[in-house]
Design a protein around this motif. Structure first.
Motif: not given
Length: 397
Positions: A96, A98, A104, A373-374
């Protein structure tokens, strides 16, 4: 003027044309990358990404051919005969996102957290830039590969489909958030590691924790292997090979006063040495058998070989260094060997080549690691990647 001088002039003129192409398509590079980033697809499901790339290559007058599975493609540019191959991977991760970026991922639980969106964009732009030239001195093959994130990897599918037929060398870039934009790192020898998976299933009659002597203590046996296998490997293998064994998961039992009947350990074994990679499976089996024999616990060991290390050959590394040097006087950087695996190694089992690391860190702020995720990248790196890859195509020797 000698024939060699003619070649230098021809390459310089082509480089100038490539530079103009990059300058006029800088916005397109970001748009293409953001489209792919927002629409990530998992391994062997890259149908939309494949179609996106094919449409643009066909619009430029090229003839891309999809791989047999329907995801991934190859595309030849330039004269017939021996070719230099340039490869990019296309798949995303089951992770996912983030980042909070406006582009995104729109797919829940799936994201381009490893930079494959950038790899695909760079190779697409490389193909379009080369197609804009009136002629090429050397034949080039673009390989857009699916399924790098799974083992043993989509590179084997591409090779089986003939992606290396007629190819003399192969090159690839991989995003590196530890290098600043404008830098590209390369090294002779191993640049990634072999990565294998170990799964150990244990079986015991179970019993009460007050009477371990009447059964076989499965949790004790698990603990013996958890500490014993990595420790023994470190004593049996030359530490200069950068071999490391790490457990990622352990499952056993529920009640504090009951010895469980089943348990499982899973982990990875990595090495930077090709010869050591061939020795690991029998050595792991020998050590596990020896550790568990006194416990009486039954077990099944599943050892899955993943990918060999990516080993850059000296001549191909020199080719990369020349192309990187044309980016700027400070572009060429050293890079350490990674403990991660990369299925680009399967190509290098068949033809010589090299992989380099494309700097994607903006120079300020945190260095966001891949597979997190980042993770995101500075899109200025896209133009750098195109400059390097087109440079290889223009002068692959």
């Amino acid at each position: 003027m000698s024939p060699g001088d003619d070649a230098v002039v021809e390459i310089s003129a082509a480089e100038a044309a490539i530079d103009r192409w990059i300058q006029s398509h800088t916005a397109d590079l970001s748009l293409w990358r953001r489209h792919i980033h927002a629409n990530p697809e998992l391994a062997r499901r890259e149908f939309g990404t494949t179609a996106f790339v094919m449409e643009r290559l066909e619009a430029a007058g090229l003839s891309p051919k999809p791989l047999p599975g329907g995801t991934g493609l190859i595309c030849d540019i330039g004269p017939d005969g021996p070719r230099v191959a340039l490869r990019a991977d296309m798949d995303a991760l089951p992770l996912q996102e983030n980042t909070g970026a406006v582009y995104s991922s729109t797919v829940p639980g799936v994201s381009h957290a490893c930079g494959h969106d950038a790899h695909t964009t760079v190779l697409l732009a490389t193909g379009l830039a080369l197609a804009s030239l009136p002629d090429l001195q050397y034949g080039v093959r673009l390989i857009f590969q699916p399924a790098e994130e799974v083992m043993p990897g989509g590179a084997l599918d591409a090779v089986a489909a003939g992606a290396l037929d007629g190819v003399t060398k192969i090159f690839a870039l991989h995003c590196d958030p530890r290098l600043e934009v404008g830098q590209v790192g390369v090294r002779v020898g191993a640049i990634t590691s072999a990565a294998d998976t170990v799964e150990l299933r244990l079986d015991s009659p179970g019993g009460h924790t007050s009477r371990p002597h009447l059964t076989t203590d499965l949790v004790y046996a698990l603990g013996t292997v958890i500490t014993g296998l990595p420790g023994m490997l470190s004593r049996r293998i030359d530490p200069r090979t950068s071999t490391v064994m790490v457990w990622g998961a352990v499952v056993a039992g529920q009640a504090p006063n009951a010895i469980p009947q089943t348990g499982m350990l899973t982990g990875t074994v990595r090495t930077g040495d090709h010869e050591t990679w061939a020795l690991l499976e029998p050595l792991v089996r020998e050590i596990v058998t020896g550790l568990l024999a006194p416990t009486g616990v039954r077990f099944e060991l599943h050892y899955r070989r993943g990918v060999p290390p990516v080993v850059n050959d000296p001549a191909s590394t020199h080719t990369f260094e020349k192309a990187i040097g044309r980016v700027g006087p400070d572009a060429l950087a050293d890079t350490a060997q990674s403990g991660g695996g990369e299925d680009f190694s399967w190509y290098l089992e068949r033809v010589p080549g090299a992989m380099a690391r494309l700097g994607v860190w903006p120079g300020t702020g945190p260095q966001l690691d891949i597979h997190q995720p980042t993770f995101d990248l500075d899109e200025r790196a896209l133009a750098v990647g195109v400059k390097v890859m087109t440079g290889i195509a223009l002068d692959p020797n």
